[in-house]
Design a protein around this motif. Structure first.
Motif, PDB file in Angstrom:
ATOM      1  N   GLN A  12      11.268   3.791  -9.344  1.00 12.95           N
ATOM      2  CA  GLN A  12      10.958   2.784  -8.333  1.00 12.95           C
ATOM      3  C   GLN A  12      12.245   2.356  -7.647  1.00 12.95           C
ATOM      4  OE1 GLN A  12       8.952  -0.508 -10.283  1.00 12.95           O
ATOM      5  NE2 GLN A  12       7.004   0.239  -9.526  1.00 12.95           N
ATOM      6  N   PHE A  13      12.123   1.997  -6.368  1.00  8.88           N
ATOM      7  CA  PHE A  13      13.251   1.446  -5.639  1.00  8.88           C
ATOM      8  C   PHE A  13      12.740   0.628  -4.462  1.00  8.88           C
ATOM      9  CE2 PHE A  13      12.427   5.677  -3.993  1.00  8.88           C
ATOM     10  CZ  PHE A  13      12.461   5.508  -2.618  1.00  8.88           C
ATOM     11  N   ASP A  14      13.589  -0.279  -3.993  1.00 14.73           N
ATOM     12  CA  ASP A  14      13.262  -1.124  -2.851  1.00 14.73           C
ATOM     13  C   ASP A  14      13.405  -0.326  -1.566  1.00 14.73           C
ATOM     14  OD1 ASP A  14      12.904  -3.272  -4.570  1.00 14.73           O
ATOM     15  OD2 ASP A  14      14.935  -4.019  -4.276  1.00 14.73           O
ATOM     16  N   GLU A  30       7.340   6.561  -7.364  1.00 14.25           N
ATOM     17  CA  GLU A  30       6.939   7.956  -7.437  1.00 14.25           C
ATOM     18  C   GLU A  30       5.676   7.998  -8.289  1.00 14.25           C
ATOM     19  OE1 GLU A  30       8.698  12.373  -8.394  1.00 14.25           O
ATOM     20  OE2 GLU A  30       9.730  10.639  -9.245  1.00 14.25           O
ATOM     21  N   ILE A  31       4.563   8.446  -7.693  1.00 13.65           N
ATOM     22  CA  ILE A  31       3.303   8.444  -8.437  1.00 13.65           C
ATOM     23  C   ILE A  31       2.983   9.818  -9.011  1.00 13.65           C
ATOM     24  CG2 ILE A  31       2.327   6.452  -7.291  1.00 13.65           C
ATOM     25  CD1 ILE A  31       0.740   8.311  -5.496  1.00 13.65           C
ATOM     26  N   TYR A  36       5.063   9.837  -3.190  1.00 18.38           N
ATOM     27  CA  TYR A  36       5.618   8.489  -3.276  1.00 18.38           C
ATOM     28  C   TYR A  36       4.710   7.496  -2.567  1.00 18.38           C
ATOM     29  CZ  TYR A  36       9.889  10.755  -4.806  1.00 18.38           C
ATOM     30  OH  TYR A  36      10.814  11.485  -5.512  1.00 18.38           O
ATOM     31  N   GLU A  37       4.633   6.297  -3.148  1.00 14.52           N
ATOM     32  CA  GLU A  37       3.796   5.235  -2.601  1.00 14.52           C
ATOM     33  C   GLU A  37       4.655   4.025  -2.277  1.00 14.52           C
ATOM     34  OE1 GLU A  37      -0.439   3.795  -3.886  1.00 14.52           O
ATOM     35  OE2 GLU A  37       1.081   2.931  -5.221  1.00 14.52           O
ATOM     36  N   PHE A  38       4.553   3.537  -1.041  1.00 15.10           N
ATOM     37  CA  PHE A  38       5.219   2.313  -0.607  1.00 15.10           C
ATOM     38  C   PHE A  38       4.188   1.199  -0.606  1.00 15.10           C
ATOM     39  CE2 PHE A  38       6.062  -0.757   2.745  1.00 15.10           C
ATOM     40  CZ  PHE A  38       7.376  -1.105   2.523  1.00 15.10           C
ATOM     41  N   ASN A  39       4.514   0.085  -1.252  1.00 15.02           N
ATOM     42  CA  ASN A  39       3.666  -1.097  -1.238  1.00 15.02           C
ATOM     43  C   ASN A  39       4.491  -2.280  -0.760  1.00 15.02           C
ATOM     44  OD1 ASN A  39       0.963  -0.436  -2.375  1.00 15.02           O
ATOM     45  ND2 ASN A  39       2.248   0.403  -3.981  1.00 15.02           N
ATOM     46  N   ALA A  40       4.048  -2.905   0.327  1.00 12.03           N
ATOM     47  CA  ALA A  40       4.743  -4.062   0.875  1.00 12.03           C
ATOM     48  C   ALA A  40       4.652  -5.223  -0.097  1.00 12.03           C
ATOM     49  CB  ALA A  40       4.141  -4.457   2.220  1.00 12.03           C
ATOM     50  N   LEU A  41       5.742  -5.990  -0.168  1.00  9.98           N
ATOM     51  CA  LEU A  41       5.750  -7.153  -1.063  1.00  9.98           C
ATOM     52  C   LEU A  41       4.685  -8.171  -0.677  1.00  9.98           C
ATOM     53  CD1 LEU A  41       9.599  -7.677  -1.478  1.00  9.98           C
ATOM     54  CD2 LEU A  41       8.017  -6.512  -3.019  1.00  9.98           C
ATOM     55  N   ASP A  42       4.401  -8.286   0.621  1.00 10.52           N
ATOM     56  CA  ASP A  42       3.387  -9.246   1.076  1.00 10.52           C
ATOM     57  C   ASP A  42       1.986  -8.631   1.134  1.00 10.52           C
ATOM     58  OD1 ASP A  42       3.446  -7.609   3.314  1.00 10.52           O
ATOM     59  OD2 ASP A  42       4.106  -9.181   4.697  1.00 10.52           O
ATOM     60  N   GLN A  77      14.486   7.284   3.260  1.00 10.27           N
ATOM     61  CA  GLN A  77      14.868   6.379   2.180  1.00 10.27           C
ATOM     62  C   GLN A  77      14.613   7.012   0.808  1.00 10.27           C
ATOM     63  OE1 GLN A  77      13.980   2.119   2.830  1.00 10.27           O
ATOM     64  NE2 GLN A  77      13.244   2.773   4.866  1.00 10.27           N
ATOM     65  N   ILE A  78      13.569   7.795   0.686  1.00 11.09           N
ATOM     66  CA  ILE A  78      13.277   8.495  -0.573  1.00 11.09           C
ATOM     67  C   ILE A  78      14.401   9.486  -0.871  1.00 11.09           C
ATOM     68  CG2 ILE A  78      11.761  10.205  -1.671  1.00 11.09           C
ATOM     69  CD1 ILE A  78       9.423   8.768  -0.152  1.00 11.09           C
ATOM     70  N   GLN A  79      14.779  10.235   0.134  1.00 11.08           N
ATOM     71  CA  GLN A  79      15.828  11.241  -0.063  1.00 11.08           C
ATOM     72  C   GLN A  79      17.151  10.591  -0.440  1.00 11.08           C
ATOM     73  OE1 GLN A  79      15.265  13.291   3.674  1.00 11.08           O
ATOM     74  NE2 GLN A  79      14.075  14.884   2.680  1.00 11.08           N
ATOM     75  N   LEU A  80      17.480   9.445   0.158  1.00  6.94           N
ATOM     76  CA  LEU A  80      18.710   8.743  -0.196  1.00  6.94           C
ATOM     77  C   LEU A  80      18.637   8.174  -1.616  1.00  6.94           C
ATOM     78  CD1 LEU A  80      19.477   6.830   3.113  1.00  6.94           C
ATOM     79  CD2 LEU A  80      20.761   8.752   2.147  1.00  6.94           C
TER      80      LEU A  80
END
Length: 84
Positions: A12-14, A30-31, A36-42, A77-80
């Motif tokens: 996981q990463f921000d 990473e699922i 990869y799954e991005f979930n917004a904090l809000d 961002q995933i690659q970085l």
């Protein structure tokens, strides 16, 4: 036992995606190997991406509406984040 716990932990990463009004802060998980799954904090956005057979990043699923540029932005961002 410790080895099992380590293997079960998912990476996981921000991350931040450019929203139409403001940036969208979230967490990427990473699922599966390469998905990869991005979930917004809000909780305003969910986006899942993976590489297709040709190696291009594509949207698998996610909330609507979404900006097509998010796939490339998230892929970068995933690659970085996963670069070792």
């Amino acid at each position: 036992m410790l080895v099992l716990k380590t293997l079960m932990m998912k990476q996981q990463f921000d991350a931040v995606l450019t929203g139409s009004d403001t940036p969208v802060n979230g967490v990427v998980t990473e699922i599966n190997n390469g998905t990869y799954e991005f979930n917004a904090l809000d909780e305003s956005l969910q986006l899942t991406i993976s590489r297709d057979a040709k190696g291009h990043w594509t949207r698998v699923t996610g909330s609507e509406p979404y900006l097509s540029g998010w796939v490339d932005e998230l892929a970068e961002q995933i690659q970085l984040a996963t670069k070792i």
